[in-house]
Design an enzyme around this catalytic site. Structure first.
Site, mmCIF file in Angstrom:
data_model
loop_
_atom_site.group_PDB
_atom_site.id
_atom_site.type_symbol
_atom_site.label_atom_id
_atom_site.label_comp_id
_atom_site.label_asym_id
_atom_site.label_seq_id
_atom_site.Cartn_x
_atom_site.Cartn_y
_atom_site.Cartn_z
ATOM 1 N N LYS A 295 -3.082 4.616 4.309
ATOM 2 C CA LYS A 295 -3.228 3.964 5.610
ATOM 3 C C LYS A 295 -4.332 4.637 6.416
ATOM 4 C CE LYS A 295 -0.199 2.983 9.522
ATOM 5 N NZ LYS A 295 1.177 3.006 9.998
ATOM 6 N N ARG A 296 -4.402 5.953 6.278
ATOM 7 C CA ARG A 296 -5.345 6.726 7.076
ATOM 8 C C ARG A 296 -6.785 6.578 6.558
ATOM 9 N NH1 ARG A 296 -6.508 11.929 6.680
ATOM 10 N NH2 ARG A 296 -5.016 12.118 4.987
#
Ligand code: GLU
Length: 549
Positions: A295-296
């Site tokens: 996600k990051r």
């Protein structure tokens, strides 16, 4: 211990019985073999590609068998809940072609098996927790966080399995009087499942994706209701999937390790578990190594990314199908014009080890999907996207739809359509030279042409350009000009005798191409100029002439 008494002490407000709920939510009346699937997202506001990947599998399983696909919102963790996340989720999934038959919708809840929001099902979970307590299969546990931490330390020191089980489950055997006393002292408690399992023993379960799995029995007295009376995921999904009559649970492989808990809960409640289908995580190549999409680090994990960039939903779906079922690509080659629905999807053909997500492959599929669309379809799609993400561009395109259709018709249709268009943001960049507001010179003049020659080419071209010339007449003029200035009329002549010429006709035409499009690579230049019209063409040539100085 009188477990019934304990159940009534803990849940005096619960009057309904499991039998009542069995009556309220009867078996579904569906044809033989029909599958009931669900998507159970938590409304955290972040919808990722994995959700869509799973949703396509759910949707296909249900719809190709004449079953039901529903949306259940798993909103028991209000710390992670984000306002407006549910409509956003429904719209995002709808955009990519995922539509539900039942459950949470934009207009409230639809279906006979609701509520479809877990936060509204408190009484139902409590009824079944009460039932387990009354059978001696669940109990109140007053262990504090400190006590649990202490147990963990002890287990770590002795290299034992962590958790609350067996002798570590300190409240397993409290007497009724002890429970009454601790409750009246105001002590908080959770409800734990009383596990009868032995982690040294194994059992077999057949996973829809992975086949027969042999797993250790669950021996943990897991929490089923938290202090607040809210269920844990383990308990909530078991109760819901039973009462909503789910036949297939498609979920990420991160849940595989807790499958023994879920199987044990189904057994304790006397229910048939659904077929679990554990999908693999999506991976990507990062240099030489394969790793999980994060996600990051990876914007492409978020579904919003594909909307913002303007990926056509049909292409995203097509691509996900190729990674969902190993035989899809082959089927697609044999059936290029069939709708996705004609493909026979199966969980057995799903990958069970790290599925590789490849953006380049998706882009290739986009090219194929867009090449098959009509110019009208492409234009409508572009305007829809631009209205949401680039309103100024939408206005530009709406200003002259006829010109836009000509642009999108370039090399469309026919045996070998051009495959330049990938996703809206890229498409707009690809055609941006048609608009003066977006025109930029992106390349250099060919090194074979001196600046002085470039000026001379532009100057003569400005004089000679005639919109009425057909493609051949136009190119003959360019060739003549090339010859007059010492450039070969054919590239192969230049290649044979590079000393006799400064360059070839391609270099000369690239000076013009650069002035008109800002690039040295473009679709047919004559056609581009026909679409632009004399005024714009001359304007570009004059500007380039001036810029050389
Ligand atoms: N709420 C769970 C999640 O978001 C759903 C898992 C499931 O499908 O059972 O991961």
């Amino acid at each position: 211990m009188d477990y019934n008494k304990l159940a009534n002490l803990l849940f005096p407000q619960i009057k309904k019985t499991p039998e009542d709920y069995e009556r309220i939510y009867p078996q579904r009346n569906l044809p033989e073999g029909a599958k009931v699937t669900r998507l159970g997202p938590s409304p955290t506001g972040f919808i990722h590609l994995g959700n869509l990947y799973g949703a396509f599998a759910d949707e296909r399983l249900a719809h190709q068998s004449g079953g039901v696909f529903f949306l259940r919102i798993e909103d028991t963790d209000d710390k992670r809940e984000v306002q407006g996340a549910v409509p956003m989720l429904i719209q995002a999934l709808h955009h990519f072609g995922v539509n539900f038959d039942e459950g949470a919708t934009m207009n409230g809840e639809v279906g006979d098996y609701g509520p479809y929001y877990q936060s509204q099902r408190g009484e139902i979970y409590q009824c079944f927790a009460k039932h387990l307590v009354s059978q001696g299969m669940a109990y109140p546990c007053f262990m504090t966080e400190e006590e649990i931490a202490q147990v963990r330390e002890e287990q770590e020191a002795q290299k034992l399995n962590p958790g609350i089980y067996g002798a570590y489950a300190k409240c397993r055997d409290l007497t009724f009087e002890e429970v009454v006393e601790r409750i009246s002292d105001g002590e908080e408690y959770v409800i734990r499942f009383r596990s009868g399992g032995d982690s040294q023993k194994h059992f077999t379960v057949v996973d829809g994706v992975r086949g027969a799995l042999t797993l250790p029995e669950n021996d943990q007295d897991v929490v089923i209701l938290k202090k607040t009376g809210i269920p844990t995921y383990h308990f909530a999904h078991v109760v819901d999937d039973h009462l909503m009559r789910t036949t297939h649970v498609v979920r990420g492989e991160e849940w595989l390790s807790s499958l023994p808990i879920h199987v044990a809960l189904f057994e304790a409640l006397g229910w048939e578990p659904p077929t679990y289908c554990h999908t693999t995580v999506l991976m990507k190549m990062d240099g030489e190594t394969k790793r999980k999409l994060s996600k990051r680090k990876d914007p492409e994990l978020s579904l919003e990314y594909y909307k913002q960039e303007g990926y056509h939903p049909q292409a995203v779906r097509e691509y996900l199908m190729t990674i969902l079922n190993s035989n899809y690509e082959e089927w697609r080659i044999a059936n290029p014009d069939e709708p996705v629905e004609a493909f026979s999807f199966s969980t057995e053909k799903m990958s069970n080890s790290g599925t590789l997500f490849d953006l380049d492959k998706l882009n290739d599929i986009c090219k194929d999907v867009l090449a098959k669309m009509t110019a009208e379809e492409v234009l409508r799609y572009m305007i829809d996207w631009a209205e949401e993400y680039q309103p100024a561009i939408a206005a530009l395109m709406k200003d002259d739809p006829e010109k836009m259709l000509k642009i999108f018709s370039i090399d469309r249709g026919g045996e070998k359509p051009r495959k330049d268009l990938i996703y809206c943001r890229q498409i707009f960049h690809f055609i941006s030279y048609f608009f003066d507001e977006h025109f930029v010179i992106e390349a250099d003049y060919p090194p074979e042409v001196s600046m002085q020659d470039a000026k001379a080419i532009l100057n003569r071209y400005f004089q000679e350009y005639d919109e009425a010339d057909d493609n051949e007449a136009w190119f003959n003029k360019v060739k003549e000009m090339a010859a007059d200035m010492g450039y070969a009329q054919k590239p192969k002549d230049y290649k044979k005798n590079p000393d006799q010429y400064k360059g070839h006709v391609g270099h000369v035409s690239n000076v013009i191409r650069l002035a008109i499009t800002g690039r040295t690579n473009s679709p047919d230049l004559w056609l581009i100029q026909q679409i632009m019209g004399t005024e714009q063409v001359r304007g570009r040539i004059a500007q380039a002439f001036q810029d050389i100085g």
